[in-house]
Scaffold this motif. Structure first.
Motif, short mmCIF file in Angstrom:
data_model
loop_
_atom_site.label_atom_id
_atom_site.label_comp_id
_atom_site.label_asym_id
_atom_site.label_seq_id
_atom_site.Cartn_x
_atom_site.Cartn_y
_atom_site.Cartn_z
N VAL A 4 10.57 -3.49 -6.59
CA VAL A 4 10.18 -4.79 -7.10
C VAL A 4 9.86 -4.59 -8.58
O VAL A 4 9.63 -3.47 -9.02
N GLU A 5 9.85 -5.65 -9.36
CA GLU A 5 9.60 -5.51 -10.79
C GLU A 5 8.19 -5.01 -11.08
O GLU A 5 7.99 -4.21 -11.96
N SER A 6 7.23 -5.53 -10.36
CA SER A 6 5.85 -5.10 -10.55
C SER A 6 5.19 -5.07 -9.18
O SER A 6 5.21 -6.06 -8.44
N GLY A 7 4.65 -3.92 -8.80
CA GLY A 7 4.03 -3.78 -7.49
C GLY A 7 2.57 -4.19 -7.51
O GLY A 7 1.91 -4.16 -8.55
N PHE A 8 2.07 -4.57 -6.36
CA PHE A 8 0.69 -4.98 -6.21
C PHE A 8 0.01 -4.17 -5.11
O PHE A 8 0.68 -3.50 -4.32
N VAL A 9 -1.30 -4.27 -5.07
CA VAL A 9 -2.08 -3.59 -4.03
C VAL A 9 -2.56 -4.65 -3.05
O VAL A 9 -3.23 -5.61 -3.43
N THR A 132 5.42 0.28 -7.52
CA THR A 132 5.24 0.55 -6.09
C THR A 132 4.23 -0.42 -5.49
O THR A 132 3.13 -0.58 -6.01
N GLU A 133 4.63 -1.06 -4.42
CA GLU A 133 3.75 -1.96 -3.66
C GLU A 133 2.93 -1.05 -2.74
O GLU A 133 3.48 -0.21 -2.03
N LEU A 134 1.62 -1.20 -2.75
CA LEU A 134 0.73 -0.37 -1.94
C LEU A 134 -0.05 -1.25 -0.98
O LEU A 134 -0.68 -2.22 -1.40
N VAL A 135 0.01 -0.92 0.31
CA VAL A 135 -0.71 -1.66 1.34
C VAL A 135 -1.72 -0.73 2.00
O VAL A 135 -1.36 0.36 2.45
N LEU A 136 -2.97 -1.17 2.04
CA LEU A 136 -4.06 -0.42 2.64
C LEU A 136 -4.60 -1.23 3.81
O LEU A 136 -4.91 -2.42 3.64
N THR A 137 -4.72 -0.61 5.00
CA THR A 137 -5.18 -1.38 6.16
C THR A 137 -6.38 -0.74 6.82
O THR A 137 -6.67 0.44 6.62
N GLY A 138 -7.04 -1.54 7.64
CA GLY A 138 -8.13 -1.06 8.48
C GLY A 138 -9.35 -1.95 8.37
O GLY A 138 -9.54 -2.67 7.39
N ARG A 139 -10.16 -1.90 9.40
CA ARG A 139 -11.43 -2.63 9.39
C ARG A 139 -12.35 -2.03 8.34
O ARG A 139 -12.20 -0.88 7.97
N LYS A 140 -13.29 -2.84 7.89
CA LYS A 140 -14.37 -2.39 7.03
C LYS A 140 -13.91 -1.87 5.66
O LYS A 140 -14.35 -0.83 5.19
N ALA A 141 -13.04 -2.61 5.02
CA ALA A 141 -12.61 -2.23 3.67
C ALA A 141 -13.82 -2.24 2.74
O ALA A 141 -14.60 -3.19 2.75
N PRO A 142 -14.00 -1.20 1.93
CA PRO A 142 -15.13 -1.16 0.99
C PRO A 142 -15.00 -2.25 -0.08
O PRO A 142 -13.89 -2.56 -0.53
N GLN A 143 -16.11 -2.79 -0.47
CA GLN A 143 -16.13 -3.89 -1.45
C GLN A 143 -15.45 -3.51 -2.76
O GLN A 143 -14.73 -4.32 -3.34
N ILE A 146 -11.77 -3.94 -2.30
CA ILE A 146 -11.44 -5.36 -2.23
C ILE A 146 -11.41 -5.97 -3.63
O ILE A 146 -10.50 -6.71 -3.98
N GLU A 147 -12.40 -5.63 -4.45
CA GLU A 147 -12.46 -6.17 -5.81
C GLU A 147 -11.29 -5.72 -6.65
O GLU A 147 -10.80 -6.45 -7.51
N ARG A 148 -10.81 -4.53 -6.44
CA ARG A 148 -9.74 -3.95 -7.24
C ARG A 148 -8.34 -4.37 -6.78
O ARG A 148 -7.39 -4.35 -7.56
N ALA A 149 -8.19 -4.75 -5.52
CA ALA A 149 -6.89 -5.11 -4.96
C ALA A 149 -6.38 -6.42 -5.55
O ALA A 149 -7.15 -7.24 -6.06
N ASP A 150 -5.07 -6.61 -5.47
CA ASP A 150 -4.44 -7.83 -5.94
C ASP A 150 -4.36 -8.90 -4.86
O ASP A 150 -4.33 -10.09 -5.16
N LEU A 151 -4.27 -8.48 -3.62
CA LEU A 151 -4.15 -9.39 -2.49
C LEU A 151 -5.04 -8.86 -1.38
O LEU A 151 -4.97 -7.68 -1.05
#
Length: 174
Positions: A4-9, A132-143, A146-151
């Motif tokens: 993709v042209e620009s990846g997101f987290v 690079t598109e980066l996907v992080l999964t799981g319960r209890k994501a640290p705040q 969350i603040e740093r992610a794009d989506l």
């Protein structure tokens, strides 16, 4: 190799069902579009229906960094070793920049059990190639993640048949 042209987290978190399913849906879409996909599964070490994706799609690599399904009590030294191995492998993959999509499944559960730190996850986010598109999964994501992610998507359980005694079903839950 397609990027993709620009990846997101992306962060998929919450107590509801569907975090891994959403990530694998994105993997299917990306792979079908010709993108190289890396999936690293923290905590998990068993064969699930989803682990066959790499057999079905040659541009998908799936590696597991766990010894079972989930940790129920205190992590063992082996759990720590496998999580660190997964972290090192994820660093290599993200720094290498040859994958258009990288999914780190259940990374937040590894964090919750103290197997990896928030700074480890932030470092992974910093290492990724900007395409690079980066996907992080799981319960209890640290705040701080969350603040740093794009989506950020939170799966909220409103109702689940599990509460009525329905066990996990092959092809649906595993």
């Amino acid at each position: 190799m397609k990027f993709v042209e620009s990846g997101f987290v992306h962060v998929y978190t919450g107590n509801g069902k569907g975090k891994t399913t959403a990530a694998f849906g994105l993997a299917l879409r990306a792979a079908a579009s010709g993108m190289r996909v890396f999936i690293g599964q923290f905590i998990k070490g068993m064969e699930y229906g989803e682990t066959k994706i790499a057999e079905l799609m040659p541009n998908v690599v799936l590696e597991q960094f766990g010894r079972g399904c989930f940790i129920e009590k205190n992590p063992s030294p082996e759990d720590f070793r496998l999580a660190r191995e997964g972290l090192r492998r994820s660093e290599e993959v993200l720094a290498g920049g040859s994958y258009g999509l990288v999914i780190l499944d259940e990374i937040f559960i590894a964090h919750f059990f103290g197997l990896i730190s928030s700074s480890d996850i932030l470092n992974l986010m910093n290492l990724r190639n900007m395409r690079t598109e980066l996907v992080l999964t799981g319960r209890k994501a640290p705040q701080e993640i969350i603040e740093r992610a794009d989506l950020v998507t939170e799966m909220v359980e409103i109702k689940h048949y599990y509460t009525k005694g329905v066990k996990a079903r092959k092809g649906i839950e595993f």
